[in-house]
Enzyme design. Structure first.
Site: not given
Ligand code: RIB
Length: 280
Positions: A13, A42-43, A176, A197, A201, A230
């Site tokens: 990012d 990954a997140n 969302n 989500t 709210g 995420d």
């Molecule tokens: O959800 C956030 C992510 O969306 C960021 O880290 C970016 O890489 C996109 O994939």
């Protein structure tokens, strides 16, 4: 400790912190620039790991220096990367992110190697739960949904055409409110739980259009909302896979998502279990 396989994207990012987000055609200057590991897959993998699950990530990165950047915190966090391969000649996925002081963001993704994941890469996976998002080819998500035998979660982000069989197969669908509007009545095909989500709210869990649980995230002063969805998705899946009831799982996920907004960057801000429990 539930075992969770995440099938999805890994990105670097590139984040510009700006005083306000630009409107189309506008140039906003004076930004401060940073780089963080990111990508929805990954997140979610790192979030699930920090929240206590045993996690493996199925992803594709390039054979460039950005691949090391994208995988660094996953490696340090002890996420199993044996199914996260480098593709010769490909570029690691990159996201260009603008973040305003309110924590709101705008994101543009150049998927690079994420596009090269194939349905063959998701065969015969064994785990308690799987999480997919839509930053990899749709055919991969369809095949994962078709073949994975355990608890299957799909986060419909970013909003894109999705085979109805995925919605019918999913035990948990996460959107969302913007995505919920985009999908509209097609979400009625969902048979399992649907989590929606709404930023700060009330978040809801529904089944067959009936409310199962609702929870409001704790009030926080958001610095950067990147990765909050995420974290919510990972936390809800971990909690349900642990056998928590829907109310408790939704409260946990809301708190985790809120805590993920307190620091800059998607992965640096992903909370561990202890810090989520504190906010609960
Ligand atoms: O959800 C956030 C992510 O969306 C960021 O880290 C970016 O890489 C996109 O994939």
């Amino acid at each position: 400790m539930p075992s969770i396989v995440v099938v999805g994207s890994a990105n670097v990012d590139i984040v510009a912190s700006v005083l306000r987000l630009p409107v189309p055609g506008e140039t906003v200057t004076g930004a401060e620039l940073n780089r963080f590991p990111g990508g929805k897959g990954a997140n979610q993998a790192l979030a699930a790991r920090r929240l206590g699950a045993d996690v493996s990530l199925v992803a594709r990165v390039g054979d460039d220096a950005a691949a090391d950047e994208a995988l660094e915190l996953l490696r340090q966090g002890d996420v199993d990367l044996s199914e996260c391969r480098r593709i010769a000649g490909a570029a690691t996925g990159t996201a260009l992110i603008a973040v305003a002081p309110s924590g709101e963001n705008q994101i543009i993704v150049a998927p690079g190697a994420n596009r090269l994941l194939t349905p063959d890469d998701v065969q015969a996976i064994d785990a308690d739960a799987m999480i997919c998002q839509l930053e990899v080819p749709a055919a991969v998500v369809v095949e994962a949904a078709r073949t994975f035998p355990g608890f299957f979660c799909v986060n419909l982000a970013p909003a894109a055409e999705i085979d109805v069989q995925v919605l019918q197969r999913a035990d948990l669908v996460v959107v969302n409110e913007t995505e919920a509007r985009w999908y509209g009545v097609s979400l009625q095909a969902c048979v399992g739980l649907v989590a929606t989500t709404r930023g700060a709210g009330v978040a809801t869990l529904e089944r067959d259009g009936e409310l199962v649980a609702e929870a409001r995230p704790p009030g926080v002063r958001a610095v950067d909302t990147t990765g909050a969805g995420d974290t919510f998705t990972a936390a809800l899946t971990v909690s349900l896979a642990e056998g928590q009831g829907p109310e408790q799982a939704l409260r946990f996920a809301c708190a985790a998502g809120a805590v993920a907004t307190l620091k800059m960057g998607a992965q640096p801000s992903l909370p561990d279990r202890e810090s989520v429990v504190k906010w609960l």
